[in-house]
Design an enzyme around this catalytic site. Structure first.
Site, PDB file in Angstrom:
ATOM      1  N   ASN A  56       0.853  -1.186   0.000  1.00 27.40           N
ATOM      2  CA  ASN A  56       0.000   0.000   0.000  1.00 27.40           C
ATOM      3  C   ASN A  56       0.888   1.236   0.000  1.00 27.40           C
ATOM      4  O   ASN A  56       1.548   1.541   0.986  1.00 27.40           O
ATOM      5  CB  ASN A  56      -0.921   0.024   1.221  1.00 27.40           C
ATOM      6  CG  ASN A  56      -1.902   1.182   1.160  1.00 27.40           C
ATOM      7  OD1 ASN A  56      -2.578   1.375   0.153  1.00 27.40           O
ATOM      8  ND2 ASN A  56      -1.974   1.960   2.229  1.00 27.40           N
ATOM      9  N   GLU A  57       0.940   1.896  -1.157  1.00 26.72           N
ATOM     10  CA  GLU A  57       1.785   3.073  -1.342  1.00 26.72           C
ATOM     11  C   GLU A  57       3.237   2.786  -0.926  1.00 26.72           C
ATOM     12  O   GLU A  57       3.844   3.540  -0.155  1.00 26.72           O
ATOM     13  CB  GLU A  57       1.218   4.261  -0.562  1.00 26.72           C
ATOM     14  CG  GLU A  57      -0.212   4.603  -0.962  1.00 26.72           C
ATOM     15  CD  GLU A  57      -0.788   5.789  -0.207  1.00 26.72           C
ATOM     16  OE1 GLU A  57      -0.119   6.282   0.724  1.00 26.72           O
ATOM     17  OE2 GLU A  57      -1.895   6.227  -0.557  1.00 26.72           O
ATOM     18  N   PRO A  58       3.826   1.693  -1.436  1.00 25.74           N
ATOM     19  CA  PRO A  58       5.181   1.322  -1.006  1.00 25.74           C
ATOM     20  C   PRO A  58       6.264   2.298  -1.448  1.00 25.74           C
ATOM     21  O   PRO A  58       7.382   2.247  -0.929  1.00 25.74           O
ATOM     22  CB  PRO A  58       5.388  -0.050  -1.659  1.00 25.74           C
ATOM     23  CG  PRO A  58       4.503  -0.027  -2.865  1.00 25.74           C
ATOM     24  CD  PRO A  58       3.296   0.761  -2.445  1.00 25.74           C
TER      25      PRO A  58
END
Length: 241
Positions: free
Chosen positions: A122-124
């Site tokens: 998640n949004e790395p």
């Protein structure tokens, strides 16, 4: 009955799904998170989805209770993999096979869960992570894609990597690009998505912009207006990615 650890968080993010190479229709959905002081049972949450005609939901993790509650609901689901799992999934095909078997195959049966996407992290690429997860994303994607193929699910369940808008640099999308340190990984990611018929996913948070800036246009933040420059900026971003 013990209190469930789930909560419905309506409109936590505005999820824009872009097909490559063509843009898909944007959709407003809901995230189903776990952080709240007022937690609801999974069945209650799914009932709320149905009552409010919500047809798309993102789970931040593949929790069995939430997935069981979604069985037979007809709601399209994106199942998330936490960033903390990327290292394991990037380094072991056995781990990716097990994850797919336990969290996708087990629920994509007749009368089961309509899982359309798996969000790998998640949004790395968020700048505040200082590149902590960047090297794990592509290996995890490749392992999971192979695992989906072995499970005969690759044509039905697509892998995505939700990105934050801070991956993009410039005040005008038509004049900008992704952050320089992300050029290589974004090129690899877009190629992977295009090859596998997966969309490019961007999370944007206009209501948080309003919270941090009183001059931010309210009708845009609450999806009520289409004339502000900020709306045109987002439209341009979608057209240029």
């Amino acid at each position: 009955m013990a209190e469930s650890r789930f909560v419905l968080v309506p409109l936590l993010s505005f999820i824009l799904i872009l097909s490559l190479p063509f843009m898909a229709e944007p959709a407003i959905g809901v995230n189903w998170g776990t952080l709240s002081f007022h937690r609801l049972s999974p069945t209650t949450v799914v009932d709320l989805f149905k009552q409010n005609k919500i047809q798309k939901v993102k789970l931040f993790e593949a929790d069995p209770d939430a997935l069981k509650a979604l069985m037979g609901s007809g709601i399209q689901v994106m199942v998330g993999i936490p960033n903390e799992m990327l290292f394991l999934l990037s380094s072991s095909t056995q781990a990716s096979d097990l994850w797919v078997r336990q969290n996708v195959s087990a629920y994509t049966v007749k009368g089961g869960v309509d899982i359309r996407y798996v969000a790998v992290g998640n949004e790395p690429f968020l700048s505040s992570y200082s590149g902590q997860y960047v090297s794990y994303v592509m290996p995890a994607l490749l392992n999971l894609q192979q695992s989906l193929a072995r499970a005969n699910l690759a044509n039905f369940v697509k892998l995505v990597v939700p990105c934050n808008a801070d991956a993009y640099e410039s005040s005008l999308p038509s004049q900008g690009a992704f952050r320089p340190e992300l050029t290589q990984i974004m090129t690899q990611l877009v190629s992977f998505l295009n090859s596998n018929g997966s969309p490019f996913v961007v999370n944007i948070y206009p209501f948080l912009s309003l919270y941090g800036n009183s001059d931010f246009p309210q009708d845009y933040a609450f999806f009520e207006g289409t004339t502000h420059a900020s709306y045109r900026w987002i439209k341009c971003l979608l057209q240029c990615i």
